[in-house]
Enzyme design. Sequence first.
Site, PDB file in Angstrom:
ATOM      1  N   SER A  64       4.370   0.173 -20.824  1.00 43.15           N
ATOM      2  CA  SER A  64       4.167   0.004 -21.703  1.00 43.15           C
ATOM      3  C   SER A  64       3.811   0.630 -22.939  1.00 43.15           C
ATOM      4  O   SER A  64       4.550   0.696 -24.595  1.00 43.15           O
ATOM      5  CB  SER A  64       4.675  -1.067 -22.340  1.00 43.15           C
ATOM      6  OG  SER A  64       6.099  -1.916 -21.729  1.00 43.15           O
ATOM      7  N   LYS A  67       6.184   2.676 -25.477  1.00 45.33           N
ATOM      8  CA  LYS A  67       6.664   2.356 -25.996  1.00 45.33           C
ATOM      9  C   LYS A  67       5.676   3.360 -27.230  1.00 45.33           C
ATOM     10  O   LYS A  67       7.448   3.404 -29.205  1.00 45.33           O
ATOM     11  CB  LYS A  67       7.160   1.044 -26.753  1.00 45.33           C
ATOM     12  CG  LYS A  67       8.063   0.475 -25.025  1.00 45.33           C
ATOM     13  CD  LYS A  67       8.146  -0.089 -24.985  1.00 45.33           C
ATOM     14  CE  LYS A  67       9.545  -0.845 -23.769  1.00 45.33           C
ATOM     15  NZ  LYS A  67       8.180  -1.675 -22.665  1.00 45.33           N
ATOM     16  N   SER A 124       8.614  -5.417 -26.752  1.00 46.33           N
ATOM     17  CA  SER A 124       8.898  -4.732 -25.550  1.00 46.33           C
ATOM     18  C   SER A 124       9.540  -5.169 -24.917  1.00 46.33           C
ATOM     19  O   SER A 124      10.154  -4.447 -22.940  1.00 46.33           O
ATOM     20  CB  SER A 124       7.224  -5.448 -24.838  1.00 46.33           C
ATOM     21  OG  SER A 124       6.431  -4.106 -23.605  1.00 46.33           O
ATOM     22  N   LYS A 226      -0.189  -1.723 -29.445  1.00 42.77           N
ATOM     23  CA  LYS A 226       0.762  -2.046 -28.556  1.00 42.77           C
ATOM     24  C   LYS A 226       0.168  -2.464 -27.235  1.00 42.77           C
ATOM     25  O   LYS A 226      -0.639  -1.873 -26.738  1.00 42.77           O
ATOM     26  CB  LYS A 226       2.154  -0.960 -28.264  1.00 42.77           C
ATOM     27  CG  LYS A 226       3.135  -0.652 -26.957  1.00 42.77           C
ATOM     28  CD  LYS A 226       4.210  -1.754 -27.877  1.00 42.77           C
ATOM     29  CE  LYS A 226       5.286  -2.166 -27.149  1.00 42.77           C
ATOM     30  NZ  LYS A 226       4.444  -3.108 -25.756  1.00 42.77           N
TER      31      LYS A 226
END
Length: 384
Positions: A64, A67, A124, A226
């Site tokens: 992720s 992202k 997320s 993140k």
Amino acid sequence: MLRSSLALLALSSLAVLSTLNRAHAAAPIPNPPDVTARAYILTDYQSGRILAQEHADDRMEPASLTKLMTSYVVFTALKENRLKLADLVTISEHAWRAEGSRTFVQVGTQIPVDILIKGMIIQSGNDATIALAERVGGTEPAFAEMMNEYAKRLGMKGTHFENSDGLPSPNHYTTARDMDTLAKAIIHDFPEDYPLFSMHEFLWNNIKQQNRNGLLERDPTVDGLKTGHTDSAGFCLVTSAKRDNMRLISVVMGSPSVKAREDASAALLNYGYTFFETTKLKSAREAVLKPRIFKADSDYATIGVPNDIIVTVGRGQAASLTTTAKLNKEPLIAPLAAGQAVGQLTVTDASGQVVAQSPLVPLNAIPEGGFWARTVDGVRLWFH
């Protein structure tokens, strides 16, 4: 006898001074901490100096962390007015069926872009992420092409994206160094959007989810960015923290657990702040030299640096930095354009190692002078 005593006294004084100098020398910098991760990198945001790294260029699955690039593309669309926070996005079946972490948006409903961005960054949510990708790119594959183009523009040489959410795919990869580059770009290019990464939780449709970046709770100086995880990628974390105007970025990839990635990131950040300091030596457009200029209406040119000169050195070493300014050639003769490189500023540390360099440029354009100035200076140059 007297001369001998004086000589001994002088030698003794030199020995004492030498001992004092060693005692007051900057503290030694140990090796970076031994952290549990397949790859990592720690850098200073302002100077760009790498403070620690291991396998930073190895190909890794981003999970992720992907992202972050999706966010970059979406933020760019907002900045260019191709997208607005209030725009309603119809949730497709493809987005609704997304596997993994979710914001729990429902197929066929219309959700504002603002909500989807928060769902992507804080929760997320893969469903929110795909919905944004389809809104900006038309389809997720087309959006992935946009992601790769922006990655190329940012200089992310070891990265290729195949989707917007980071689920495993054969040709979907990045490096710790490229994630560091991307994190810096988000902080620099979108200061108004960056605070989203520090939000601790997000409530949508009566479902509250916590930000998966546990360092936001553990360290008040951490303000982003993140997390990422899949079984094959391991646990990943891109973190930024700011202490006393010094911002560091750590990227940890392939840790075995949530705790391991957070401990690794915290250890790297603490290492950076303990043993290094960042200082601004010159401000953008600060004058450095005022040399003689020939064949211009003015007698002297104002020469300076085009950008801030910021360096990161071992803690306690900033006071020992020296700067040397040198013109490429003399004499300077008009005309000269503003920003035209005419020299170089070099910054060295106590050991003589070059730690920063910058071109020296005229801070303002220097046009050619009138007939009389050119004629008089032409004669002067014969004797220069």
